[in-house]
Design an enzyme around this catalytic site. Structure first.
Site, PDB file in Angstrom:
ATOM      1  N   GLU A  76       0.219   5.161   0.667  1.00  0.00           N
ATOM      2  CA  GLU A  76      -0.745   6.167   1.108  1.00  0.00           C
ATOM      3  C   GLU A  76      -0.350   7.558   0.617  1.00  0.00           C
ATOM      4  OE1 GLU A  76      -1.183   5.478   5.326  1.00  0.00           O
ATOM      5  OE2 GLU A  76      -2.336   3.650   4.943  1.00  0.00           O
ATOM      6  N   CYS A 114     -10.663  -3.823  -3.949  1.00  0.00           N
ATOM      7  CA  CYS A 114      -9.627  -4.798  -4.354  1.00  0.00           C
ATOM      8  C   CYS A 114     -10.251  -6.131  -4.749  1.00  0.00           C
ATOM      9  CB  CYS A 114      -8.600  -4.974  -3.245  1.00  0.00           C
ATOM     10  SG  CYS A 114      -7.481  -3.560  -3.154  1.00  0.00           S
ATOM     11  N   ASN A 124       0.834  -1.196   0.000  1.00  0.00           N
ATOM     12  CA  ASN A 124       0.000   0.000   0.000  1.00  0.00           C
ATOM     13  C   ASN A 124       0.872   1.251   0.000  1.00  0.00           C
ATOM     14  OD1 ASN A 124       0.592  -0.929   2.654  1.00  0.00           O
ATOM     15  ND2 ASN A 124      -1.057   0.277   3.536  1.00  0.00           N
ATOM     16  N   GLU A 150      -2.907  -4.788  -3.084  1.00  0.00           N
ATOM     17  CA  GLU A 150      -3.384  -5.636  -4.176  1.00  0.00           C
ATOM     18  C   GLU A 150      -3.360  -4.862  -5.493  1.00  0.00           C
ATOM     19  OE1 GLU A 150      -4.765  -5.064  -1.276  1.00  0.00           O
ATOM     20  OE2 GLU A 150      -5.907  -6.761  -0.515  1.00  0.00           O
ATOM     21  N   CYS A 157      -3.994   0.466  -2.527  1.00  0.00           N
ATOM     22  CA  CYS A 157      -3.866  -0.769  -1.749  1.00  0.00           C
ATOM     23  C   CYS A 157      -2.754  -1.659  -2.312  1.00  0.00           C
ATOM     24  CB  CYS A 157      -5.172  -1.545  -1.786  1.00  0.00           C
ATOM     25  SG  CYS A 157      -6.474  -0.846  -0.767  1.00  0.00           S
ATOM     26  N   CYS A 205     -10.130  -5.149   0.659  1.00  0.00           N
ATOM     27  CA  CYS A 205     -11.263  -4.220   0.668  1.00  0.00           C
ATOM     28  C   CYS A 205     -12.170  -4.521  -0.528  1.00  0.00           C
ATOM     29  CB  CYS A 205     -10.772  -2.775   0.648  1.00  0.00           C
ATOM     30  SG  CYS A 205     -10.206  -2.217  -0.971  1.00  0.00           S
TER      31      CYS A 205
HETATM   32  N1  THU Z   1      -5.162  -1.841   2.589  1.00  0.00           N
HETATM   33  C1  THU Z   1      -4.582  -2.596   1.612  1.00  0.00           C
HETATM   34  O1  THU Z   1      -3.520  -2.243   1.083  1.00  0.00           O
HETATM   35  N2  THU Z   1      -5.190  -3.734   1.242  1.00  0.00           N
HETATM   36  C2  THU Z   1      -6.302  -4.236   1.826  1.00  0.00           C
HETATM   37  O2  THU Z   1      -6.803  -5.263   1.394  1.00  0.00           O
HETATM   38  C3  THU Z   1      -6.907  -3.553   2.983  1.00  0.00           C
HETATM   39  C4  THU Z   1      -6.417  -2.173   3.221  1.00  0.00           C
HETATM   40  C5  THU Z   1      -4.482  -0.619   3.020  1.00  0.00           C
HETATM   41  C6  THU Z   1      -5.110   0.657   2.532  1.00  0.00           C
HETATM   42  C7  THU Z   1      -4.586   1.644   3.563  1.00  0.00           C
HETATM   43  O3  THU Z   1      -3.301   2.107   3.142  1.00  0.00           O
HETATM   44  C8  THU Z   1      -4.426   0.829   4.815  1.00  0.00           C
HETATM   45  O4  THU Z   1      -4.462  -0.524   4.418  1.00  0.00           O
HETATM   46  C9  THU Z   1      -5.503   1.076   5.862  1.00  0.00           C
HETATM   47  O5  THU Z   1      -6.771   0.969   5.302  1.00  0.00           O
END
Ligand code: THU
Length: 130
Positions: free
Chosen positions: A41, A86, A39, A52, A50, A83
């Site tokens: 941000e 994803c 991920n 994925e 994310c 999520c």
């Molecule tokens: N996140 C992912 O990278 N993948 C997921 O399947 C769930 C959430 C990340 C997004 C964000 O940077 C952090 O987790 C908190 O939501």
């Protein structure tokens, strides 16, 4: 290297200064090539991506487009579920029976299929009227 190890390693490189929740994803394409993502941000929160999504982008950039298997890992109390967005992204490139293994850094794992993660998914067939 195993997909679990690849996901574990790339998770360390996640950029997650806002949530402090690092996620790693590794997928094997049907060609056998392995692609990873973490991920990333952003201070403008909705612009974050994310793990994925990163792995899928790497796969497409690498010339593959069919997913054979996926691992996702986070320091989460229970195996980290992708999520909703994803799940749809995975369904674009993975068949219904493709296994997605959700992992914790403590060693818990839960394996689900793409169909189990996204039942009743929207597909191209839903746009067919002819
Ligand atoms: N996140 C992912 O990278 N993948 C997921 O399947 C769930 C959430 C990340 C997004 C964000 O940077 C952090 O987790 C908190 O939501």
């Amino acid at each position: 290297m195993s997909l679990l190890q690849a996901a574990t390693d790339v998770r360390e490189r996640a950029y997650a200064p806002y949530s402090r929740f690092k996620v790693g994803a590794a997928l094997r394409a049907t060609s056998g090539a392995v692609y990873v993502g973490c991920n990333v941000e952003n201070v403008a929160y909705p612009e974050g991506t994310c793990a994925e999504a990163g792995a899928i982008a790497a796969m497409i950039a690498g010339g593959d487009s069919k997913i054979a298997e996926v691992f996702v890992i986070a320091d989460s109390p229970s195996p980290v579920p992708p999520c909703g967005g994803c799940r749809q992204k995975l369904a674009e490139f993975a068949g219904a029976d493709v296994k997605v293994t959700l992992c914790t850094t403590d060693g818990l794992q839960k394996t689900m299929t793409v169909a189990e993660l996204l039942p009743g998914s929207f597909t191209a067939a839903h746009m067919d009227r002819a």
